[in-house]
Design an enzyme around this catalytic site. Structure first.
Site, PDB file in Angstrom:
ATOM      1  N   GLU A 112       0.838  -1.213   0.000  1.00  0.00           N
ATOM      2  CA  GLU A 112       0.000   0.000   0.000  1.00  0.00           C
ATOM      3  C   GLU A 112       0.872   1.263   0.000  1.00  0.00           C
ATOM      4  OE1 GLU A 112      -2.786  -0.797  -0.851  1.00  0.00           O
ATOM      5  OE2 GLU A 112      -2.814  -2.864  -0.136  1.00  0.00           O
ATOM      6  N   TYR A 170      -1.708  -8.150 -11.058  1.00  0.00           N
ATOM      7  CA  TYR A 170      -0.728  -8.059  -9.978  1.00  0.00           C
ATOM      8  C   TYR A 170       0.579  -8.782 -10.315  1.00  0.00           C
ATOM      9  CZ  TYR A 170      -4.260  -6.256  -6.716  1.00  0.00           C
ATOM     10  OH  TYR A 170      -5.199  -5.480  -6.084  1.00  0.00           O
TER      11      TYR A 170
HETATM   12  N1  BES Z   1      -5.897  -1.187  -4.491  1.00  0.00           N
HETATM   13  C1  BES Z   1      -5.920  -2.525  -4.055  1.00  0.00           C
HETATM   14  C2  BES Z   1      -7.279  -2.983  -3.633  1.00  0.00           C
HETATM   15  C3  BES Z   1      -8.356  -2.842  -4.695  1.00  0.00           C
HETATM   16  C4  BES Z   1      -8.097  -3.070  -6.026  1.00  0.00           C
HETATM   17  C5  BES Z   1      -9.616  -2.482  -4.304  1.00  0.00           C
HETATM   18  C6  BES Z   1      -9.116  -2.909  -6.971  1.00  0.00           C
HETATM   19  C7  BES Z   1     -10.632  -2.345  -5.246  1.00  0.00           C
HETATM   20  C8  BES Z   1     -10.376  -2.555  -6.583  1.00  0.00           C
HETATM   21  C9  BES Z   1      -4.911  -2.774  -2.929  1.00  0.00           C
HETATM   22  O1  BES Z   1      -3.737  -2.056  -3.091  1.00  0.00           O
HETATM   23  C10 BES Z   1      -4.495  -4.210  -2.970  1.00  0.00           C
HETATM   24  O2  BES Z   1      -3.970  -4.604  -3.965  1.00  0.00           O
HETATM   25  N2  BES Z   1      -4.725  -4.968  -1.891  1.00  0.00           N
HETATM   26  C11 BES Z   1      -4.293  -6.342  -1.804  1.00  0.00           C
HETATM   27  C12 BES Z   1      -3.054  -6.436  -0.965  1.00  0.00           C
HETATM   28  C13 BES Z   1      -1.858  -6.923  -1.598  1.00  0.00           C
HETATM   29  C14 BES Z   1      -0.651  -7.076  -0.738  1.00  0.00           C
HETATM   30  C15 BES Z   1      -1.765  -7.504  -2.911  1.00  0.00           C
HETATM   31  C16 BES Z   1      -5.346  -7.174  -1.133  1.00  0.00           C
HETATM   32  O3  BES Z   1      -6.382  -6.638  -0.728  1.00  0.00           O
HETATM   33  O4  BES Z   1      -5.197  -8.364  -1.015  1.00  0.00           O
HETATM   34 ZN    ZN Z   2      -2.586  -2.763  -4.717  1.00  0.00          ZN
END
Ligand code: BES
Ligand code: ZN
Length: 642
Positions: free
Chosen positions: A317, A406
């Site tokens: 984050e 990702y």
């Molecule tokens: N920005 C994302 C969460 C998100 C993405 C919310 C698309 C809504 C729409 C956040 O940065 C994220 O990727 N969270 C991951 C954590 C991570 C370490 C990969 C999660 O929630 O698992």
């Molecule tokens: Zn993210």
């Protein structure tokens, strides 16, 4: 007057446009946003001021969204709205306002986008003020009863805007193409504290009134609000943590290394540009691991594992303060530019904080998930969902939230790094963040920049087309290995073959003698290995295990109540497939308390594989769903076909 008309808002297809050959900083990005009705190419918000009254009794926010467009020439503004009640719209300065007529257009076929709110201007007015209130259908908001909080005394509220939910709590032009500054005056019950993705208070006000300011231009999905019984604990001058009092000291300990993390990130890619960096510990219902709201990352409490083993979520984050918040994906089809870059950056931070072996293990765990997901997309005839650049027109942009964006995204950058060397890669990325700071970037614009700044000067051949516009994992993808994982795989094979690899003295349950006939080959303790290694151990076991062997592992290691949510999720999936019943009660407790999508989907998914387990899934969901945010609730519903 408020009526509905059928409106044809035709946007051209946004795939693969040819960009004019200009110096990178001057490129004109022509791609339209398929997920917004807003006419941002004609008139766009430069500053938004919010007057908000947060009413917990009615679970309603009463608001005025005051849009400042600066100078423009348009006679119409189009906003995005979804499940909002619009009372009136005015133009002019606060206190000197006159009413305007407006029309709310038709819903899109699948009710994904919501409705266009069309306002006819008398002349190109600078200020347009929308008086509105949220409704019970509002998707961004999670209103929690006191019983659902740590403290059990006060209610709580939080918002989740990304990708297109901000329009369900604020009427605005909900597209990342436009960026604006914002300010807010927020009224909440005086026992509670309000926090936003902006400059924040560190103490409760006496009257429940709070003022906020975000002086940097941000996309709409990054506006965030949370209201609850929060306290602040500073970690250093630059950063700290907010949470309910009950979790504050645990959180403070877990994120002890935050100042180091920020230092490492700044050393890698330049200064952190947002002032302070604080964390807010969310309730268990929070649907994500973390959300990069500027100045105030929202963190799922499951990240507090007690041993810092999941802090890479915070590294992730924090990294978004560059990739995503500073340089933003132009549309949701370009989402990999946000997340792929962020995962790459996250791994670099963790490599500095721990070592290369550690970041390799992180990468491998995720790469395994990517491979599984790619197989699934292929099976389901959705192979084009494994392109980095997506086409999500007429689809929910949430569909792009996969390991492709990702992990394939991160491996794209890792592969490039291997080709050009780390030094050049770092210069390239630092320049990328500086060149496009506070702008949005499309995949095509990035590719032009990549060619001009990295590939051509270094005479490097790199098939970016295959990575970005073709399915699957390209052949030139960098290989990551881990000795420590190989050891876990061996151990898993040994255990599955019937050898007792665990430490006999540390049983959680008495072990029947008959189970201990086999040779004890290793004497393992939990502390011998990291969280990632234990995950790899469970993953390396056969997809379905003999329940007796599961019981043995549980008796020694207590996997069913391990405490770490990543390890438990792996274990529960295996337990369900193995029909290992002693894990079912702790599994049920886990998915009733925790609303994080990443854990719910694999567990409900495994339950849904047999009719008997599906019945269990349905009955758990029936009570658990009140603890989930809209996002998780609807994801589980669609998984279960409800
Ligand atoms: N920005 C994302 C969460 C998100 C993405 C919310 C698309 C809504 C729409 C956040 O940065 C994220 O990727 N969270 C991951 C954590 C991570 C370490 C990969 C999660 O929630 O698992
Ligand atoms: Zn993210």
């Amino acid at each position: 007057m408020n009526f509905t008309i059928v409106l044809a808002v035709g946007f051209s297809c946004s795939q693969n446009p040819i960009l004019p050959k200009k110096k990178s900083t001057n490129w004109i990005d022509t791609q339209k946003d398929d997920h917004s009705y807003a006419n941002v190419d004609q008139v766009s918000t430069k500053h938004l001021h919010l007057d908000l009254d947060v009413n917990f009794k009615n679970k309603t926010i009463y608001g005025v969204a005051r849009h400042d467009f600066g100078k423009h020439t348009s006679d119409t503004v189009i906003f995005d709205v979804k499940h909002l009640q619009i009372q009136k719209i005015t133009y002019g300065d606060k206190g000197n306002e006159k009413e305007l007529e407006f029309v709310i257009g038709a819903w899109d076929k699948d009710s994904i986008l919501g409705q266009p709110l069309i306002v006819a201007l008398k002349k190109p007015e600078r200020f347009v003020n929308i008086y509105y209130q949220t409704t019970s259908k509002t998707e961004a908001l999670d209103w929690l009863e006191p019983i659902q909080t740590q403290g059990k005394v006060h209610p709580m509220l939080y918002t989740q805007g990304q990708p297109i939910l901000t329009r369900t709590w604020i009427p605005l032009q909900d597209s990342p193409i436009n960026r604006f500054t914002y300010s807010a005056s927020v009224k909440v019950p005086k026992e509670l504290m309000a926090l936003m993705s902006a400059s924040n208070p560190t103490e409760k006000s006496t009257d429940g009134l709070y003022k906020f300011e975000m002086k940097q231009r941000i996309p709409s999905y990054l506006i965030a609000l949370s209201v609850g019984d929060f306290e602040y604990r500073s970690i250093s001058k630059k950063c700290g943590v907010y949470s309910e009092p009950e979790l504050l000291s645990q959180a403070r300990k877990e994120f002890d290394d935050l100042p180091k993390m920020i230092d490492v990130a700044e050393k890698l890619y330049g200064p952190y540009r947002w002032g302070k960096y604080d964390l807010l510990i969310m309730p268990y219902s929070f649907p994500y691991g973390g959300m990069e709201n500027p100045c105030l990352t929202f963190v799922n409490p499951t990240v507090i594992a007690g041993d810092k083993s999941l802090v890479s979520v915070v590294a992730h984050e924090l990294a978004h303060s560059w990739s995503g918040n500073l340089v933003t994906n132009r549309t949701w089809n370009d989402f990999w530019l946000n997340e792929g870059f962020t995962v790459y950056f996250e791994h670099r931070i963790m490599e500095e904080l721990e070592d290369e072996e550690y970041s390799d293990m992180l990468a491998l765990i995720e790469f395994g998930e990517l491979k599984e997901e790619i197989k699934m997309f292929k099976r389901e005839n959705k192979f084009s969902d494994t392109h980095l650049k997506l086409d999500l027109k007429n689809r929910n942009p949430g569909d792009g939230l996969t390991q492709v964006a990702y992990i394939k995204g991160a491996f794209f950058l890792k592969t490039l790094e291997e080709l050009v060397g780390r030094e050049k890669m770092d210069v390239f990325l630092t320049n990328y963040f500086n060149t496009f700071a506070f702008q949005t970037v499309s995949t095509e614009k990035f590719v032009e920049y990549l060619k001009e700044e990295l590939l051509e000067p270094n005479k490097i051949k790199f098939d970016f087309d295959e990575w970005i516009y073709q399915p699957g994992i390209p052949k030139n993808c960098v290989k990551v290995n881990s000795k420590r994982f190989k050891e876990m795989q061996k151990l898993a094979i040994e255990f599955a073959a019937g050898n007792d690899v665990f430490e006999p003295k540390t049983t959680y349950e008495p072990i029947p003698k008959s189970w201990r006939k086999k040779r004890v080959t290793k004497q393992l303790k939990r502390s011998d290995y990291s969280t990632q290694e234990w995950m790899e151990f469970i993953r390396s076991l056969p997809k379905k295990m003999d329940p007796e062997k599961m019981a043995l592992a549980d008796a020694y290691m207590n996997f069913s109540r391990w405490g770490n949510s990543e390890v438990m999720t792996e274990w529960y999936v295996l337990a369900i497939r193995s029909d290992y019943k002693p894990a079912f009660l702790p599994m049920e407790q886990f998915i009733t308390q925790v609303g994080r999508r990443k854990y719910l989907l694999p567990i409900y998914g495994a339950l849904n594989e047999t009719p008997e387990h599906r019945q269990l899934a349905l009955s758990i969901f029936e009570t658990a769903k009140m603890n989930y945010h809209f996002v998780s609730k609807s994801s589980v519903e669609s998984l279960l076909g409800l």
